[in-house]
Design a protein around this motif. Structure first.
Motif, PDB file in Angstrom:
ATOM      1  N   PHE A 113       9.374  -6.674  -2.352  1.00 30.86           N
ATOM      2  CA  PHE A 113       9.508  -8.131  -2.452  1.00 30.86           C
ATOM      3  C   PHE A 113      10.572  -8.702  -1.511  1.00 30.86           C
ATOM      4  O   PHE A 113      10.754  -9.915  -1.451  1.00 30.86           O
ATOM      5  CB  PHE A 113       9.812  -8.537  -3.896  1.00 30.86           C
ATOM      6  CG  PHE A 113       8.681  -8.259  -4.838  1.00 30.86           C
ATOM      7  CD1 PHE A 113       7.539  -9.046  -4.824  1.00 30.86           C
ATOM      8  CD2 PHE A 113       8.744  -7.197  -5.723  1.00 30.86           C
ATOM      9  CE1 PHE A 113       6.473  -8.792  -5.689  1.00 30.86           C
ATOM     10  CE2 PHE A 113       7.691  -6.927  -6.595  1.00 30.86           C
ATOM     11  CZ  PHE A 113       6.554  -7.729  -6.571  1.00 30.86           C
ATOM     12  N   GLY A 114      11.296  -7.837  -0.803  1.00 35.55           N
ATOM     13  CA  GLY A 114      12.345  -8.318   0.102  1.00 35.55           C
ATOM     14  C   GLY A 114      13.487  -8.983  -0.645  1.00 35.55           C
ATOM     15  O   GLY A 114      14.034  -9.982  -0.181  1.00 35.55           O
ATOM     16  N   LEU A 115      13.844  -8.441  -1.784  1.00 34.00           N
ATOM     17  CA  LEU A 115      14.884  -9.038  -2.622  1.00 34.00           C
ATOM     18  C   LEU A 115      16.284  -8.732  -2.092  1.00 34.00           C
ATOM     19  O   LEU A 115      16.476  -7.797  -1.322  1.00 34.00           O
ATOM     20  CB  LEU A 115      14.759  -8.508  -4.057  1.00 34.00           C
ATOM     21  CG  LEU A 115      13.410  -8.723  -4.741  1.00 34.00           C
ATOM     22  CD1 LEU A 115      13.383  -8.012  -6.097  1.00 34.00           C
ATOM     23  CD2 LEU A 115      13.138 -10.208  -4.913  1.00 34.00           C
ATOM     24  N   LEU A 116      17.236  -9.509  -2.515  1.00 36.06           N
ATOM     25  CA  LEU A 116      18.666  -9.281  -2.236  1.00 36.06           C
ATOM     26  C   LEU A 116      18.982  -9.219  -0.750  1.00 36.06           C
ATOM     27  O   LEU A 116      19.909  -8.532  -0.329  1.00 36.06           O
ATOM     28  CB  LEU A 116      19.152  -8.009  -2.948  1.00 36.06           C
ATOM     29  CG  LEU A 116      18.941  -7.987  -4.467  1.00 36.06           C
ATOM     30  CD1 LEU A 116      19.287  -6.621  -5.039  1.00 36.06           C
ATOM     31  CD2 LEU A 116      19.754  -9.083  -5.141  1.00 36.06           C
ATOM     32  N   GLY A 117      18.211  -9.925   0.039  1.00 34.30           N
ATOM     33  CA  GLY A 117      18.512 -10.050   1.462  1.00 34.30           C
ATOM     34  C   GLY A 117      18.062  -8.897   2.334  1.00 34.30           C
ATOM     35  O   GLY A 117      18.427  -8.843   3.508  1.00 34.30           O
ATOM     36  N   VAL A 118      17.264  -7.962   1.800  1.00 31.43           N
ATOM     37  CA  VAL A 118      16.777  -6.867   2.643  1.00 31.43           C
ATOM     38  C   VAL A 118      15.405  -7.227   3.209  1.00 31.43           C
ATOM     39  O   VAL A 118      14.700  -8.074   2.661  1.00 31.43           O
ATOM     40  CB  VAL A 118      16.697  -5.519   1.881  1.00 31.43           C
ATOM     41  CG1 VAL A 118      18.042  -5.147   1.298  1.00 31.43           C
ATOM     42  CG2 VAL A 118      15.643  -5.556   0.798  1.00 31.43           C
ATOM     43  N   GLY A 119      15.059  -6.570   4.298  1.00 28.90           N
ATOM     44  CA  GLY A 119      13.747  -6.807   4.892  1.00 28.90           C
ATOM     45  C   GLY A 119      12.639  -6.333   3.964  1.00 28.90           C
ATOM     46  O   GLY A 119      12.813  -5.409   3.179  1.00 28.90           O
ATOM     47  N   ARG A 120      11.500  -6.952   4.076  1.00 30.50           N
ATOM     48  CA  ARG A 120      10.358  -6.635   3.218  1.00 30.50           C
ATOM     49  C   ARG A 120       9.611  -5.424   3.770  1.00 30.50           C
ATOM     50  O   ARG A 120       9.250  -5.379   4.948  1.00 30.50           O
ATOM     51  CB  ARG A 120       9.428  -7.851   3.160  1.00 30.50           C
ATOM     52  CG  ARG A 120       8.385  -7.747   2.091  1.00 30.50           C
ATOM     53  CD  ARG A 120       7.655  -9.093   1.907  1.00 30.50           C
ATOM     54  NE  ARG A 120       6.651  -8.945   0.878  1.00 30.50           N
ATOM     55  CZ  ARG A 120       5.442  -8.415   1.071  1.00 30.50           C
ATOM     56  NH1 ARG A 120       5.095  -8.020   2.274  1.00 30.50           N
ATOM     57  NH2 ARG A 120       4.597  -8.298   0.070  1.00 30.50           N
ATOM     58  N   THR A 121       9.411  -4.416   2.907  1.00 36.60           N
ATOM     59  CA  THR A 121       8.604  -3.237   3.231  1.00 36.60           C
ATOM     60  C   THR A 121       7.593  -3.075   2.102  1.00 36.60           C
ATOM     61  O   THR A 121       7.940  -2.574   1.026  1.00 36.60           O
ATOM     62  CB  THR A 121       9.471  -1.964   3.348  1.00 36.60           C
ATOM     63  OG1 THR A 121      10.521  -2.195   4.282  1.00 36.60           O
ATOM     64  CG2 THR A 121       8.633  -0.780   3.796  1.00 36.60           C
ATOM     65  N   PRO A 122       6.353  -3.538   2.325  1.00 39.30           N
ATOM     66  CA  PRO A 122       5.365  -3.527   1.231  1.00 39.30           C
ATOM     67  C   PRO A 122       5.041  -2.116   0.750  1.00 39.30           C
ATOM     68  O   PRO A 122       5.129  -1.148   1.504  1.00 39.30           O
ATOM     69  CB  PRO A 122       4.128  -4.169   1.861  1.00 39.30           C
ATOM     70  CG  PRO A 122       4.592  -4.830   3.110  1.00 39.30           C
ATOM     71  CD  PRO A 122       5.822  -4.100   3.559  1.00 39.30           C
ATOM     72  N   LEU A 123       4.660  -2.041  -0.527  1.00 39.67           N
ATOM     73  CA  LEU A 123       4.172  -0.776  -1.077  1.00 39.67           C
ATOM     74  C   LEU A 123       2.886  -0.392  -0.357  1.00 39.67           C
ATOM     75  O   LEU A 123       2.066  -1.243  -0.042  1.00 39.67           O
ATOM     76  CB  LEU A 123       3.849  -0.929  -2.565  1.00 39.67           C
ATOM     77  CG  LEU A 123       4.974  -0.702  -3.559  1.00 39.67           C
ATOM     78  CD1 LEU A 123       4.485  -0.958  -4.975  1.00 39.67           C
ATOM     79  CD2 LEU A 123       5.556   0.676  -3.444  1.00 39.67           C
ATOM     80  N   ASP A 124       2.730   0.890  -0.099  1.00 37.39           N
ATOM     81  CA  ASP A 124       1.479   1.392   0.459  1.00 37.39           C
ATOM     82  C   ASP A 124       1.144   2.693  -0.267  1.00 37.39           C
ATOM     83  O   ASP A 124       1.880   3.137  -1.160  1.00 37.39           O
ATOM     84  CB  ASP A 124       1.575   1.587   1.978  1.00 37.39           C
ATOM     85  CG  ASP A 124       2.656   2.564   2.395  1.00 37.39           C
ATOM     86  OD1 ASP A 124       3.186   3.307   1.536  1.00 37.39           O
ATOM     87  OD2 ASP A 124       2.977   2.610   3.591  1.00 37.39           O
TER      88      ASP A 124
END
Length: 146
Positions: A113-124
């Motif tokens: 979800f790209g929470l807490l200011g980190v980049g988003r890396t979707p589940l795969d």
């Protein structure tokens, strides 16, 4: 350069692997929450000395950071207390395995979800498979304690 940080993280995990039984023994002797307090007090002393002799940051900036950023210490206290209480019942390997699986699950959620200011890396698929394998590993490590 990322390989260096993989080694740093690995060392951090190894230190936690040593810290867990030490804190567990301390908690058995003085009490779980009391053991966590002592552990954090010693940590505060060590970090205070490290800042005094090696620190290059600016502690006065703490008044200018978003208040939610200050919860990390409280979360660490909960984590150490949970570890101290768990190691006495499910052992060091069970405690560490469960802790790592918990960290992975939270990390995947934050990444997805790209929470807490980190980049988003979707589940795969590969990440989901990794979690399934880790949960299976957790089962086998804890099987005798279930």
């Amino acid at each position: 350069m990322k390989g260096l940080f993989v080694l740093v993280a690995l060392c951090g995990g190894m230190v936690m692997g040593i810290q867990t039984p030490i804190n567990g023994a301390l908690g058995k002797r003085v009490g779980g929450i009391e053991g966590a307090l002592i552990s954090f007090a010693v940590g505060l002393l060590c970090l205070s000395l490290a800042v005094l002799f090696f620190g290059k940051g600016n502690l006065s900036q703490v008044t200018h950071v978003p208040k939610p950023w200050l919860i990390g210490g409280a979360l660490g206290a909960v984590g150490v207390t949970c570890s101290i209480l768990s190691v006495q019942k499910i052992g060091v390997a069970g405690t560490l395995t469960a802790a790592v699986v918990g960290q992975i699950l939270v990390g995947l959620t934050i990444d997805h979800f790209g929470l807490l200011g980190v980049g988003r890396t979707p589940l795969d698929f590969s990440r989901v498979l990794g979690v399934i394998l880790m949960l299976s590993g957790l089962y086998f490590v804890l099987r005798q304690n279930l």
